[in-house]
Design a protein around this motif. Sequence first.
Motif, short mmCIF file in Angstrom:
data_model
loop_
_atom_site.label_atom_id
_atom_site.label_comp_id
_atom_site.label_asym_id
_atom_site.label_seq_id
_atom_site.Cartn_x
_atom_site.Cartn_y
_atom_site.Cartn_z
N VAL A 522 0.84 -1.21 0.00
CA VAL A 522 0.00 0.00 0.00
C VAL A 522 0.87 1.25 0.00
O VAL A 522 0.60 2.22 -0.73
N LEU A 523 1.93 1.23 0.81
CA LEU A 523 2.84 2.37 0.83
C LEU A 523 3.49 2.57 -0.53
O LEU A 523 3.67 3.71 -0.98
N PHE A 524 3.82 1.47 -1.20
CA PHE A 524 4.40 1.57 -2.54
C PHE A 524 3.43 2.26 -3.50
O PHE A 524 3.83 3.16 -4.25
N LEU A 525 2.16 1.85 -3.49
CA LEU A 525 1.17 2.47 -4.37
C LEU A 525 0.97 3.94 -4.04
O LEU A 525 0.86 4.79 -4.93
N VAL A 526 0.93 4.25 -2.74
CA VAL A 526 0.77 5.65 -2.32
C VAL A 526 1.99 6.47 -2.74
O VAL A 526 1.86 7.62 -3.18
N PHE A 527 3.18 5.88 -2.62
CA PHE A 527 4.41 6.57 -3.02
C PHE A 527 4.44 6.85 -4.52
O PHE A 527 4.79 7.96 -4.96
N ILE A 528 4.05 5.87 -5.34
CA ILE A 528 4.00 6.07 -6.79
C ILE A 528 2.97 7.13 -7.15
O ILE A 528 3.21 8.00 -8.00
N ASN A 529 1.82 7.08 -6.49
CA ASN A 529 0.79 8.10 -6.74
C ASN A 529 1.28 9.48 -6.33
O ASN A 529 1.02 10.48 -7.01
N TYR A 530 2.00 9.55 -5.21
CA TYR A 530 2.58 10.82 -4.76
C TYR A 530 3.58 11.34 -5.77
O TYR A 530 3.64 12.55 -6.05
#
Length: 690
Positions: A522-530
Motif C-alpha cells: 500500500v505504501l508503494f502504491l501511495v508513493f508512486i501516486n505521490y
Amino acid sequence: MRKLKGLILILIVSMTLMLFNQKTFASPATFYTMTLNAKGRYVRTQDAYLPDKTNMSLGLKAPEDMIFDEDNHLWIADTGNARIVKYDTYTNSVLGTLTYPEFVTPKGVFVSSRGIYVADSTAKAVFRFDSGMNFVEKYTQPTAISFGDTPFAPSKIVVDNRGNMYIYGEGVNSGIIQLSNRGEFLGYFTTNKIRLNPIQRFYQLIFSQEQFDDIAKRDPATFSSLFIDKNSMIYTTTMSTRFNAIKKHNTQGGNIFDESISGDDARDIYVDAQGIIYAGMQSGTIFVYDQQGRFIFSFGAGSSSTNEDVAGIFSKLAAIAIRNDGRIFALDDQKAFLQSFEPTDYANKIYQAINLYETRQYEAAIDAWNEVLELNQMSVIAHNKIGESYLQIEMYDEAMKHFKLAGNRDGYSVASWEVRNVNIQNSLGLVIILGVSLFAIYTVLKYVDKKTGTYVLPNGETAHGPGKISTYMTPMKNVFKMKFIADLLMIFKVMRHPVDSYYDIKVGKKGSMIAALTIYLVLFLVFINYSANKGFIYQYVAPEDLDITALVLGYFSLTILFVITNYLDTSINDGIGTLKNIFLMFIYSLGPLLIAFAATTALSFVLTQDEVFFLDITMNVGWVWTGILIFIGISETHQYTGKQTLRSIIMSILFLLILAIVLIIIISMWQQLYLFIEAIVKEAIRNVTN
C-alpha cells in the motif's frame, strides 16, 4: 533546331554568370528561432525574423554602438575610423559624418533632443554636440572627492530627460557613473552583486571579514552596455555571468527583473517604443523579452570562421538597434558590416497581442493570442498571456487551463485561489445548514435515547432502554477486532505508543507478515501516486518525465537492502532481533510516511502556491517521525542503547550504499556483456545469411 540549340546555350551561359556573380549569402533561413516550452527547455519554433540586408559598403571599421534618433536615422559609432556616421536605413544613404579632432576611439553614441553625446574611452571624455553636429561641451573625469582615483574611460552613455548622464566606464566595477547635466558626479547609479562560489562561502564562514578580503576578495562584474527608454528607465547588460545578465532598474538602481535572465555574453541591449526588450549576445544570438522580462524567443547565430559570409551569422555582434517599424539592425565589429532583420508574421502577431494586453484590451488580446496559437499551439507566452487576460476578465477556469499548458504555477495558483474562493462562497451556506442539521439530529437522537430508550431503526426494528442504540455498533467493533484488520491498524498504535508496540511485535503478540506486506505494498502504491499524480502546483516533474522503473527499483531495493544490512550488522554486534523482527519493525515504522504521502497528494489539489509550505511541513514531519520510530524500533528490537542504535543505523546505511554500488556495477557489466553477445550473434546471423 539551330535556334533551339543557341537558346539553350545562352541560358546555360547566363545561369553560369549568375552563379559566379552571386554573393555567398545563404537563404533567409540561416538560423533557427528558439523559445521555451512548458518545461523550461529550449525548442524550435516558427521563424520570428529573417535576414534582410547585409550592408558592407559603409566603410565601417570596428563599429561599437548605434542608436536611432527621433527622425528614425541611425547613428553609428564607427570606432576604428574615429567618427560618428549618420545613416538613413530606408534610402541606404549616409546623411553625414561627425568628426572631432579630439576623437580617438569613440565607442558610444547617444542622440536626443539635448544633442549628440559621444563617449570616447581613450580620450577619457564625453563630447556633446548640437543637432547640427557643432561642438557644445566636453565632460572629463569628475573632480569630486567621492570619485577618487576611479578610472574614467567612457564606453557607453545614455542621457535621461533632465540631461543627467549615465556612463558605463571600462574597468569600473563600482557601477554606472552618474553625472549631472553640468558634469558633476552624482554617484554610482547601480552595481552588480558579488556572487561567491561554494569554496569562498566556506572561507567566509571561518575567517574574519579582513582575512576573507585578503584571501578571496572579489570585485563586482563590470557592465557591458546600457540603454534608457522613453520613461527614463535604465537597462543594463553584463557579460561573463549566468545571473542578472539583463536587468531593468528602478529609480534606486534595483533590479526589477527575475535573476533567472541569463546570457553568458550579453553585449548590448535595446528597447523599442512598445517596451519590447532586445538583448544582443556577442556570439550572434538576439534574445527578445516582453516588458516584464519574460522570454519570448531568440534567433540568430554566430560563426568562428572569418572567411564565411552568411546573412544573419555574426563573427562578433557588437550592437543592436530597433527601427520604428520593428526591423532590427545589428553590427558586427569584427567584419564591420550592418545586418538588418525583418520580423515575420509570427513575430508581428506576438507583438500585436502583447500591445493589446498592455493597453487592457483583454478580449481582443485573447483573440490575437489565439491567432498565435494557430501558428504554434504550444507557445508558452501565448498560453501565459491568454491566462492573464482571462484572469483580468474573471474567467478563472479558463485561466487555469492555459496556465497549466504554459507550466506557469504562479498564475495557476492565483486562478485556483479565485476558483476556490468562488466555490466556498457559493457552498458556504449549504455547508453551514448541513452542519447545523447534523448536529441537531445527533443532539435529538442522543436525548431521545437517553430519556426514552426507544428508537426506530432504518430496518424497522425498535431499540428499547436507555443507551440501547449504541449496541447496534457492535458488529462494526467486531470487524476491527478481526486478526488481519487489527494487525493492519497496529501501524497507528506504533505511531502513538512505539515502545510498547515494538515489544508486542517482537514477542509475536501483535502484527503479522501478511499485514506488514500489505502495508508495504500500500505504501508503494501511495508513493508512486505521490510521485506522479500530485496537483499541478506541487507536481514539479511531469509524469511523462518520471523514470517509473527507477522509482520502483529504488523503493524496493532501498527498503529491502536496509532491512538486510541492519540484520547483517546487528547479527555480529550482539543484536537479538531476527530478520522477521527487523522487517516487521521497519514496515510498521513507516506509518507517518504513508500518511504524509497520502495527505500531501490529496491537499496538493486544493492548496495554492502561497500554502505549499503546509505540504512541505507535512512531508518533513512524516520523514522525521518515521526516522524517530525507526530509531526507537531498532533500539527496542535489539535492546540497544542510544549510542549503539545510532552506530547501527549509520553502519546499515554505509553497507546499503556499498551494496547498491556493487549491484549497479554488476548490472552495468551484465548489460555490456549482453550487448557484446548480441552484437556477435547479429554479426554471425548476417554472415550466414549473406
